[in-house]
Motif scaffolding. Structure first.
Motif, PDB file in Angstrom:
ATOM      1  N   ARG A  99       0.789  -1.248   0.000  1.00  0.00           N
ATOM      2  CA  ARG A  99       0.000   0.000   0.000  1.00  0.00           C
ATOM      3  C   ARG A  99       0.812   1.285   0.000  1.00  0.00           C
ATOM      4  NH1 ARG A  99      -5.450  -1.156   3.503  1.00  0.00           N
ATOM      5  NH2 ARG A  99      -6.378  -2.577   1.989  1.00  0.00           N
ATOM      6  N   ALA A 156     -10.732  -2.777   8.767  1.00  0.00           N
ATOM      7  CA  ALA A 156     -11.640  -3.903   9.009  1.00  0.00           C
ATOM      8  C   ALA A 156     -11.874  -4.044  10.513  1.00  0.00           C
ATOM      9  CB  ALA A 156     -11.054  -5.184   8.421  1.00  0.00           C
ATOM     10  N   ILE A 182     -14.570  -6.438   0.120  1.00  0.00           N
ATOM     11  CA  ILE A 182     -13.336  -5.708  -0.167  1.00  0.00           C
ATOM     12  C   ILE A 182     -12.148  -6.626   0.062  1.00  0.00           C
ATOM     13  CG2 ILE A 182     -11.870  -3.800   0.612  1.00  0.00           C
ATOM     14  CD1 ILE A 182     -14.882  -2.681   1.443  1.00  0.00           C
ATOM     15  N   SER A 230     -16.269   1.583  -2.463  1.00  0.00           N
ATOM     16  CA  SER A 230     -14.858   1.284  -2.753  1.00  0.00           C
ATOM     17  C   SER A 230     -14.610   0.713  -4.127  1.00  0.00           C
ATOM     18  CB  SER A 230     -14.279   0.339  -1.706  1.00  0.00           C
ATOM     19  OG  SER A 230     -14.051   1.063  -0.537  1.00  0.00           O
ATOM     20  N   ASP A 260     -18.613   3.744   6.998  1.00  0.00           N
ATOM     21  CA  ASP A 260     -17.314   3.120   6.722  1.00  0.00           C
ATOM     22  C   ASP A 260     -16.799   3.781   5.451  1.00  0.00           C
ATOM     23  OD1 ASP A 260     -15.111   1.615   6.243  1.00  0.00           O
ATOM     24  OD2 ASP A 260     -16.204  -0.189   5.622  1.00  0.00           O
ATOM     25  N   GLY A 262     -13.616   3.908   4.307  1.00  0.00           N
ATOM     26  CA  GLY A 262     -12.568   3.209   3.548  1.00  0.00           C
ATOM     27  C   GLY A 262     -11.275   3.990   3.478  1.00  0.00           C
ATOM     28  N   ASP A 296      -3.585   3.480   5.645  1.00  0.00           N
ATOM     29  CA  ASP A 296      -2.593   3.286   4.579  1.00  0.00           C
ATOM     30  C   ASP A 296      -3.195   3.315   3.172  1.00  0.00           C
ATOM     31  OD1 ASP A 296      -3.960   0.925   4.927  1.00  0.00           O
ATOM     32  OD2 ASP A 296      -2.183  -0.350   5.005  1.00  0.00           O
TER      33      ASP A 296
HETATM   34  C1  LIG Z   1     -10.338  -0.869   2.260  1.00  0.00           C
HETATM   35  C2  LIG Z   1     -11.657  -0.843   2.940  1.00  0.00           C
HETATM   36  C3  LIG Z   1     -11.873  -1.590   4.112  1.00  0.00           C
HETATM   37  C4  LIG Z   1     -10.787  -2.434   4.713  1.00  0.00           C
HETATM   38  O1  LIG Z   1      -9.784  -1.620   5.219  1.00  0.00           O
HETATM   39  P1  LIG Z   1      -8.391  -2.268   5.707  1.00  0.00           P
HETATM   40  O2  LIG Z   1      -7.638  -1.102   6.261  1.00  0.00           O
HETATM   41  O3  LIG Z   1      -7.769  -2.867   4.505  1.00  0.00           O
HETATM   42  O4  LIG Z   1      -8.733  -3.272   6.746  1.00  0.00           O
HETATM   43  C5  LIG Z   1     -13.108  -1.527   4.709  1.00  0.00           C
HETATM   44  N1  LIG Z   1     -14.101  -0.778   4.181  1.00  0.00           N
HETATM   45  C6  LIG Z   1     -13.934  -0.046   3.067  1.00  0.00           C
HETATM   46  C7  LIG Z   1     -15.087   0.744   2.535  1.00  0.00           C
HETATM   47  C8  LIG Z   1     -12.704  -0.060   2.403  1.00  0.00           C
HETATM   48  O5  LIG Z   1     -12.530   0.655   1.287  1.00  0.00           O
END
Ligand SMILES: *Cc1c(COP(=O)(O)O)cnc(C)c1O
Length: 469
Positions: A99, A156, A182, A230, A260, A262, A296
């Motif tokens: 990343r 997550a 995801i 996402s 969420d 992301g 990240d």
């Molecule tokens: C990338 C993402 C996640 C997971 O995030 P991580 O940091 O990889 O655990 C969860 N929700 C959304 C909407 C994301 O884009």
């Protein structure tokens, strides 16, 4: 079984007779007797398997083949497995390649607090136990407008902790259009179930209306959840309820509104023609009670997750048992604090992810021209090589802007007469550091957007080495 195979298998030497051979002695010296023996057992088993399934060359004596395979296995085992890679794919937030690259100042911060002890959980003013989270909470607040925040291992974990702490045993309303998966293992319906919340799915894949949410609210509802889609987009006849309107629906009825997000954009990237991605601050300002995001992805920091929002809700997370299992390490906190300070000081351009995303086309073209010159020069001994500057589609990656290519530049390298780009790509992956590029129309393309200082020199030298051989 035919005789040739039988003979071959019979000729495979016994372990005891192998242990005294010079090339096994080398292995014993470098990784120890037990590990060398285990590796040898695997190599023997692999040779047997490949002889039986017809992939081994039975005309080469087994002892010779064992030596070759053992040397290859030892090269792998006696060097670091986690290695530096040069990312010439043009995908900025490349999850498989780690990343986000960290700026030097963040690496210095990691070294400063990790080489010895630190005040990770110690309040220096009072001389007593302190809070691990205290080092970054103020910064998150300044940059997002959130009252309070906690940080955990990744996003997550942030989603799981937030749901578990405030919605366990109760209903969470989520749009059918946002039940996303995801990266293979993070699926919203599964995370909801795992957190102990009951999911109530409303609307259709392409359209969800205010009345869908309102009609689903019961005495048991704890939360309305909005999820950033996402890595995919529904195009055409679509409708989602705007954030501010969802916030009002939730708040009028005493519900929590969580998003969420992301990516965790801290400030607008300011790239032309690549659409809108909300910042964390916009979410908070539009009434989101809890927003979760990665450290990240677009933020450009270490792997981590942040939950930011209402203090009373965040306090419930601090007390949750799950929090203890998800806490972040001092190295992560050190890097994250430094990255957030760069944003605070208006120096986000020093964060590699941010700089790569903002790099303008003229600058990328100039860098591609320079890389072309370097390759042409170092590979002047290979007349069949074609080296050209080419336009190339880069990508944001990390699930952000899946439908948008970033217009970029690269260098396309083609070998006339025989050598396939796949073969060159495989050799580049075996270099130290490994080089990962793209393949298009029979050429290898090195996208310059994701290269950092010194990478272009290494690519040119690596190619020269490979093509000389
Ligand atoms: C990338 C993402 C996640 C997971 O995030 P991580 O940091 O990889 O655990 C969860 N929700 C959304 C909407 C994301 O884009």
């Amino acid at each position: 079984m035919d005789d040739e195979l039988k003979n071959f298998l019979r000729e495979i030497p016994k372990m005891d007779s192998l242990l005294s051979l010079p090339w096994v002695a080398d292995a014993i010296e470098s990784i120890g007797r037990d590990a060398a023996r285990h590796t040898l057992e695997e190599v023997i088993a692999e040779l047997r398997r490949s002889a039986r399934d017809g992939t081994a060359d039975l005309s080469v004596p087994p002892r010779e083949q064992l030596e070759d395979r053992m040397r290859a296995a030892m090269d792998l085992r006696s060097s670091s497995s986690l290695r530096k890679v040069i990312n010439a794919t043009g995908v900025v937030v490349h999850t498989n390649l780690g990343r986000s690259a960290l700026p030097k100042s963040a690496l210095d911060a990691i070294a400063r607090v990790s080489a010895g002890y630190s005040n990770l959980e110690y309040d220096l003013a009072r001389g007593e136990r302190g809070q691990r989270n205290s080092h970054v909470e103020w910064l998150v607040g300044q940059l997002s407008g959130a009252e309070a925040s906690v940080v955990v291992n990744n996003n997550a974990a942030a989603v799981l902790l937030a749901l578990s702490a405030v919605a366990r045993g109760r209903e969470v309303i989520v749009s059918a259009g946002e039940l996303v998966e995801i990266g293979g293992s993070f699926r919203i319906p599964d995370i909801l179930a795992f957190s102990g919340a009951k999911s109530v799915v409303v609307g259709c894949t392409n359209r969800t209306h205010p009345k869908d949410y309102i009609g689903a609210i019961t005495d048991d509802t704890a939360m309305i959840l909005k999820v950033h889609p996402s890595n995919y987009r529904v195009l055409g006849f679509t409708e989602e309820v705007p954030r501010a309107e969802l916030a009002k629906i939730a708040h009028d009825r005493g519900l929590i509104f969580m998003e969420d997000l992301g990516s965790g954009l801290i400030e607008p990237i300011g790239m032309k023609g690549i659409g809108e991605e909300p910042t964390v601050r916009e979410c908070i300002e539009q009434g989101v009670d809890l927003v979760t995001f990665s450290g990240d992805k677009l933020l450009g920091g270490p792997q981590m997750g942040v939950i930011a929002g209402r203090r009373d809700l965040i306090d419930r997370m601090r007390k949750d048992q799950i929090m203890r299992a998800m806490r972040v390490d001092k190295m992560t906190l050190a890097a994250f604090e430094e990255i957030m300070r760069l944003y605070l000081q208006g120096r986000s351009g020093e964060i590699p992810t941010v700089a790569m995303l903002r790099a303008d086309r003229d600058e990328l073209e100039a860098r591609a021209v320079r890389l072309r010159e370097m390759i042409a020069c170092s590979c002047a001994h290979v007349p069949s090589l074609e080296v050209e500057v080419a336009e190339a589609d880069d990508a944001v990656g990390g699930g952000s802007y899946p439908a948008t290519a970033l217009p970029g530049w690269g260098v396309a390298v083609t070998m006339r007469g025989g050598v396939s780009p796949e073969a060159i790509a495989a050799r580049l992956r075996a270099e130290e550091p490994a080089v990962i590029g793209g393949i298009r129309d029979g050429a290898i393309i090195f996208h310059v957007r994701t290269l950092v200082d010194g990478d272009d020199r290494h690519i040119a030298d690596a190619l020269a080495r490979i093509l000389r051989a």
